[in-house]
Design an enzyme around this catalytic site. Structure first.
Site, PDB file in Angstrom:
ATOM      1  N   SER A   1      -4.990   9.779  -1.197  1.00  0.00           N
ATOM      2  CA  SER A   1      -5.065  10.976  -2.044  1.00  0.00           C
ATOM      3  C   SER A   1      -6.344  11.120  -2.854  1.00  0.00           C
ATOM      4  CB  SER A   1      -3.865  10.985  -2.997  1.00  0.00           C
ATOM      5  OG  SER A   1      -3.821   9.765  -3.714  1.00  0.00           O
TER       6      SER A   1
ATOM      7  N   LEU B   1       0.653   7.493  -3.998  1.00  0.00           N
ATOM      8  CA  LEU B   1       1.614   7.516  -5.101  1.00  0.00           C
ATOM      9  C   LEU B   1       1.066   8.453  -6.176  1.00  0.00           C
ATOM     10  CD1 LEU B   1       4.289   6.268  -6.013  1.00  0.00           C
ATOM     11  CD2 LEU B   1       3.005   4.426  -7.072  1.00  0.00           C
ATOM     12  N   GLU B   2       1.575   9.670  -6.196  1.00  0.00           N
ATOM     13  CA  GLU B   2       1.039  10.688  -7.112  1.00  0.00           C
ATOM     14  C   GLU B   2       2.183  11.448  -7.759  1.00  0.00           C
ATOM     15  OE1 GLU B   2      -2.024  10.724  -7.826  1.00  0.00           O
ATOM     16  OE2 GLU B   2      -2.954   9.645  -6.158  1.00  0.00           O
TER      17      GLU B   2
ATOM     18  N   ASP C   1       5.823   4.386  -2.905  1.00  0.00           N
ATOM     19  CA  ASP C   1       5.189   3.095  -3.135  1.00  0.00           C
ATOM     20  C   ASP C   1       4.827   2.444  -1.795  1.00  0.00           C
ATOM     21  OD1 ASP C   1       4.326   0.676  -3.951  1.00  0.00           O
ATOM     22  OD2 ASP C   1       6.260  -0.029  -4.710  1.00  0.00           O
TER      23      ASP C   1
ATOM     24  N   ALA D   1      -5.738   1.076  -4.255  1.00  0.00           N
ATOM     25  CA  ALA D   1      -6.256   0.434  -5.457  1.00  0.00           C
ATOM     26  C   ALA D   1      -5.150   0.554  -6.487  1.00  0.00           C
ATOM     27  CB  ALA D   1      -7.528   1.118  -5.938  1.00  0.00           C
TER      28      ALA D   1
ATOM     29  N   TYR E   1     -15.459  -4.526  -1.909  1.00  0.00           N
ATOM     30  CA  TYR E   1     -16.696  -4.406  -2.672  1.00  0.00           C
ATOM     31  C   TYR E   1     -17.252  -5.803  -2.902  1.00  0.00           C
ATOM     32  CZ  TYR E   1     -19.984  -3.003  -6.316  1.00  0.00           C
ATOM     33  OH  TYR E   1     -21.121  -2.798  -7.036  1.00  0.00           O
TER      34      TYR E   1
ATOM     35  N   TYR F   1     -16.969  -9.097 -10.928  1.00  0.00           N
ATOM     36  CA  TYR F   1     -16.271  -8.664  -9.718  1.00  0.00           C
ATOM     37  C   TYR F   1     -16.153  -9.776  -8.673  1.00  0.00           C
ATOM     38  CZ  TYR F   1     -14.201  -5.347  -6.547  1.00  0.00           C
ATOM     39  OH  TYR F   1     -13.309  -4.703  -5.731  1.00  0.00           O
TER      40      TYR F   1
END
Ligand SMILES: NC(=O)c1ccc[n+]([C@@H]2O[C@H](COP(=O)([O-])OP(=O)(O)OC[C@H]3O[C@@H](n4cnc5c(N)ncnc54)[C@H](O)[C@@H]3O)[C@@H](O)[C@H]2O)c1
Length: 401
Positions: A50, A74-75, A111, A141, A226, A236
């Site tokens: 999304s 998941l929105e 989920d 994420a 990343y 990170y």
């Protein structure tokens, strides 16, 4: 409803449906303008579809290759008092524009860590998509994972390993350069971060799809990662998130071995830093992004989320010459190659210690960062009248899980 941005810390709690739709349209236009794609995927599952890299992947697959897409995210839709989330409006816009273009589009709001959502996806693939999935994008994420068997909630930690780390960071509420201190993680916090952001859930998806017979022979799967540079390593790559991403590297290797007979191509794609909801939440990253954006823009090599994914499809996954993509020694696809160029990183290292609150706007692309942050939520567009009434209740064809 009249919708303006309401920024709270590193998140904007409102989103604008018209602005989000225009953002999606813009990414479609960039994809179409990026040239004809060689043969590509036909049926694509995007987990984390999304916003950010997942949305860009869905757009590239659909509008670059004409692929049928199934998106999982998941929105939240709007409620009485609040607009929906940006990812909700993006997905609604994608669905509308894909259908207008004659493309199959289905979405599951639920989920992604749960077995139920996997089952829902498998049912849709079997019943509606007319064949198995040939590309699985894993772009989640999340700060928390509900374990699929026990229901236990595991949280990730944004911490260093070994020693406390202090570095310059930007407080985006006050537009001030501050010193951010990040504490070292405990053994448990490291383990939990790997549980949430490592490769375990990715492998569960591939297993479930394969067992259900809905994963094509010679399919490709990619999870995004990343690595970054010396400036961001302490927070990170050498921190808890890096541990999780190293687990992702191991998972890719395991998937390649385990599904060798099925010809599965399993990759980790190491992407450049871009402005997303996830990256805005990581200390040091917004300031680093403001610096590296300025330098990459000056050198004419700046890419946003959609340009990165267009390049991933064009130059790596679906090359014109049909060759297998080039990888690094770990078998990863390196889309961060331009960001890691020596001249770019040398310029960053020289700039980094000189940046302070007074010169932040002049010496870095902080203005660009702020603009892109607001754009994530559909704001700061010149072609949207933010003082006009807009209907926040946007509905589309979505399966709730
Ligand atoms: N942003 C960057 O600079 C950057 C750079 C390199 C790699 N990456 C990687 O790309 C991946 C995607 O990150 P992003 O920056 O695009 O993030 P994002 O916040 O824009 O997107 C996250 C997506 O995950 C979905 N999601 C979160 N929790 C979920 C859940 N429980 N169930 C279903 N969906 C859920 C959201 O709905 C959204 O679609 C991550 O693995 C990240 O580490 C990001």
């Amino acid at each position: 409803m009249i919708i303006h941005p309401k920024v709270r810390g590193f998140i904007c709690v409102t989103a604008h449906p018209t602005g989000c739709e225009k953002n999606v349209q813009e990414q479609i236009d960039i994809t179409k303008a990026s040239g004809a794609f060689a043969s590509g995927p036909k049926r694509v599952l995007v987990i984390g579809a999304s916003t950010g890299y997942g949305l860009a992947s869905r757009i590239t697959a659909a509008f670059g290759h004409g692929a049928a897409t199934l998106g999982v995210f998941l929105e939240k839709p709007s409620s009485e008092s609040k607009p929906g989330t940006a990812g909700w409006y993006n997905s609604a816009a994608f669905d509308k524009l894909a259908k207008q273009a004659g493309l199959y589009s289905r979405s599951i709001n639920g989920d992604a860590f749960s077995h139920e959502t996997r089952q829902r996806a498998i049912e849709l693939i079997k019943n509606e998509m007319g064949g198995p999935i040939d590309l699985v994008i894993y772009s989640l994420a999340s700060p928390v994972r509900k374990m699929p068997d026990s229901g236990e909630l595991v949280r990730s930690a944004l911490k260093t390993m070994g020693n406390t780390f202090t570095a310059s960071s930007v407080d985006t509420n006050r537009d001030a350069v501050v010193q951010a201190t990040v504490e070292p993680a405990t053994e448990q916090e490291i383990k939990d971060t790997v549980t949430v952001m490592g490769g375990e859930d990715w492998a569960l998806w591939i297993d479930a799809l394969s067992k259900a017979g809905v994963l094509a022979k010679n399919a490709t799967t990619i999870a995004y990662s990343y690595v970054g540079t010396e400036i961001t390593w302490p927070i990170y790559w050498h921190g808890t998130l890096g541990q999780a991403k190293q687990h992702l590297d191991n998972t890719a290797r395991e998937l390649r071995t385990h599904y060798a007979a099925e010809g599965l191509h399993a990759y980790v794609g190491v992407m450049k830093s871009v402005v997303t909801q996830a990256s805005s939440a990581i200390p040091v990253i917004p300031l680093y992004v403001s610096m590296v954006f300025r330098i990459m823009k000056e050198k004419g090599i700046h890419e946003g989320t959609i340009e990165q994914i267009n390049r991933l499809f064009h130059q790596f996954l679906y090359r014109q010459d049909g060759k297998t993509p080039e990888t690094d020694s770990e078998g990863r696809l390196r889309l961060d190659d331009w960001e890691l160029r020596d001249d770019v990183q040398q310029a960053c290292k020289a700039l980094w210690p000189t940046v302070n609150t007074e010169n932040l706007w002049q010496n870095t692309d902080y203005a660009g960062y702020k603009h892109e942050f607001l754009r994530l939520f559909g704001f700061d567009r010149k072609d949207v009248d933010y003082n006009a009434e807009v209907n926040p209740d946007v509905r589309f064809d979505v399966v709730e899980s």
